[in-house]
Design a protein around this motif. Structure first.
Motif, mmCIF file in Angstrom:
data_model
loop_
_atom_site.group_PDB
_atom_site.id
_atom_site.type_symbol
_atom_site.label_atom_id
_atom_site.label_comp_id
_atom_site.label_asym_id
_atom_site.label_seq_id
_atom_site.Cartn_x
_atom_site.Cartn_y
_atom_site.Cartn_z
ATOM 1 N N GLU A 202 34.527 -7.492 25.397
ATOM 2 C CA GLU A 202 33.991 -5.667 25.172
ATOM 3 C C GLU A 202 34.419 -4.970 26.799
ATOM 4 O O GLU A 202 35.004 -3.706 25.819
ATOM 5 C CB GLU A 202 33.069 -5.443 23.751
ATOM 6 N N GLU A 266 28.834 -9.519 26.613
ATOM 7 C CA GLU A 266 30.592 -8.836 26.470
ATOM 8 C C GLU A 266 30.728 -9.377 25.716
ATOM 9 O O GLU A 266 32.939 -9.166 25.445
ATOM 10 C CB GLU A 266 30.787 -8.706 27.917
ATOM 11 N N GLY A 267 30.671 -10.466 24.686
ATOM 12 C CA GLY A 267 31.339 -10.610 23.811
ATOM 13 C C GLY A 267 31.729 -12.334 23.849
ATOM 14 O O GLY A 267 32.469 -12.926 23.060
ATOM 15 N N ALA A 324 39.184 -10.833 18.804
ATOM 16 C CA ALA A 324 37.705 -11.596 19.065
ATOM 17 C C ALA A 324 38.084 -12.845 19.421
ATOM 18 O O ALA A 324 36.955 -12.936 18.968
ATOM 19 C CB ALA A 324 36.950 -10.656 17.750
#
Length: 350
Positions: A202, A266-267, A324
Motif C-alpha cells: 500500500e 505495508e500490506g 491485494a
C-alpha cells in the motif's frame, strides 16, 4: 549446532585487509582491542572488499559455520574518524582455536573506502554485543506501517510493547519488545526500497536487504520443495521499482514476539525478528518465552536457487492486478496480504 538455528550472514574484512599506516603499530594489520592503540591510522588495502562470513548461534555462543566451527568472540566496537571528520564504527570479531586467535574479522557498520585514512578515536568493549545485535538483525525502516489485530495500520515507531499485531500464522499476538538502531545507509545497511504498488504494497516499504518476505506458491516454480517460502529483499532489486537507497542515516526497528511470526508490513507478509534460544544481551530473556517453533526457520530460498531478476519477476507477476494478492497470480505465486485474512487472523490459501 542447535536444531532450528539458521546461519547468519555478515559482511566482513579480514584483519589482513586493513593496515596500520601511521602511529605506534605502523606496518601491522588491524587487531583486537588489547593490541590496538588510539590515534593510530588505518587504511583498507587497495582491491580488498568485504566478504560474507556465515555464523551460527548455539547454546555456547557464536560459531563460524563450516567444516571448522570455531567459537567467535565479539571483541569490541571501534570508532574511526575519516578525513572529512565523520566517524565510522566497526566491530572486531575473533575466531578462537585452542584459546588463541585463529582469525580476526572487521565488520564495518557502513562503508570503509580503500586507501582512505581512518584514525582510531574510540575502543568500546561493552557495546560490541548490542551493536552486533542491532546490525545483524533483519529490520523495518522508520515509517513502515504494521497491521494491527483490528486491521488498522500503525507506523512502526508508534508501536508500543503490548500492542496486538496481526500475524499470518498465529492470529493476534502481543509485541514483546521493540528495538531501534540508527545506522549509516551504506554498504550492507543501505535499505531495499519497494515502491508503493510494486508488490501490491500500500505504501513504499524500506527494509534491511536480508529481511525476508513471505511468498505462497501455488506451483513450486522456485524449486524450493514447498509452497511457502521466504525470499530476502535484496533478491528483488531490479533498479526500477525496487532499489537500494544509499546515503545518510536510517532508523531500523525490530519487533520481537514470543516466537518467530509472519506479520504484515505495508500490506505484504514479512517475517518478524527471528527469536533465538540464546539471544544477545539486549533482547528479552529467552527463558521467559515459549519454546520456539521452527516452522519458518528453513523456508528461505537459497542464493543459488533463484537469481535476483527471476525472484523480482515472479513476485511482480504474482502481485500484478490481483487486488491485494488474492487469487493465484501470474506464474502461480502469491504475495500474501493483510487484506485476505480470515476472521481468526490467519490467511487461508485457496
Amino acid at each position: 549446532m542447535r536444531m532450528g538455528s539458521r546461519p547468519l550472514r555478515i559482511d566482513v574484512f579480514r584483519a589482513s585487509d586493513i593496515l596500520t599506516t601511521d602511529g605506534v603499530m605502523k606496518g601491522e594489520t588491524i587487531s583486537f582491542a588489547d593490541e590496538l592503540v588510539l590515534d593510530d591510522t588505518f587504511q583498507v588495502i587497495r582491491g580488498r572488499q568485504v566478504q560474507p562470513l556465515m555464523l551460527v548461534s548455539t547454546d555456547s555462543g557464536l560459531h563460524r559455520a563450516g567444516a571448522e566451527a570455531l567459537n567467535v568472540h565479539l571483541d569490541c566496537c571501534l570508532t574511526l574518524m575519516g578525513p572529512d571528520g565523520d566517524t565510522h564504527e566497526a566491530l572486531i570479531l575473533v575466531a578462537v582455536k585452542d584459546d588463541h586467535a585463529a582469525d580476526i574479522y572487521v565488520m564495518p557498520l557502513g562503508d570503509l573506502a580503500p586507501l582512505t585514512d581512518y584514525r582510531l578515536v574510540g575502543i568500546a568493549r561493552h557495546t560490541a554485543t548490542r551493536r552486533f545485535a542491532e546490525a545483524a538483525s533483519g529490520s523495518f525502516a522508520k515509517g513502515t506501517r504494521i497491521t494491527l489485530c483490528d486491521g488498522a495500520m500503525c507506523p512502526i515507531e508508534a508501536l508500543r510493547e503490548g500492542d496486538i499485531v496481526l500475524t499470518r500464522d498465529a492470529g493476534p499476538q502481543p509485541v514483546r519488545r521493540i528495538t531501534r538502531a540508527t545506522l549509516r545507509a551504506t554498504g550492507s545497511f543501505a535499505p531495499v526500497v519497494i515502491a508503493a504498488g510494486a508488490l501490491n504494497n500500500e505504501g513504499p516499504l524500506a527494509l534491511r536487504p536480508d529481511h525476508r518476505l513471505f511468498v505462497y506458491q501455488r506451483q513450486d516454480q522456485l524449486g524450493a520443495g514447498r509452497p511457502e517460502v521466504l525470499i530476502k529483499a535484496r533478491h528483488l532489486v531490479d533498479g526500477k521499482k525496487i532499489i537500494r537507497r544509499k546515503g545518510g542515516f536510517i532508523d531500523y526497528y525490530q519487533l520481537v514476539f514470543d516466537d518467530h511470526h509472519i506479520i504484515f508490513a505495508e500490506g505484504i507478509a514479512a517475517e518478524s525478528h527471528l527469536v533465538d534460544p540464546a539471544p544477545p544481551a539486549d533482547l528479552p530473556d529467552r527463558a521467559s518465552l515459549p519454546a520456539a517453533a521452527p516452522r519458518y526457520h528453513d523456508y528461505e530460498v537459497s542464493d543459488p536457487l533463484i537469481p535476483p531478476e527471476e525472484a523480482a519477476r515472479l513476485l511482480r507477476a504474482a502481485s500484478a492486478g490481483q487486488g491485494a494478492g488474492a487469487g493465484g497470480g501470474a506464474g502461480g505465486v502469491t504475495v500474501p496480504s493483510a487484506k485476505i485474512t480470515s476472521a481468526a487472523g490467519r490467511r487461508t490459501p485457496d
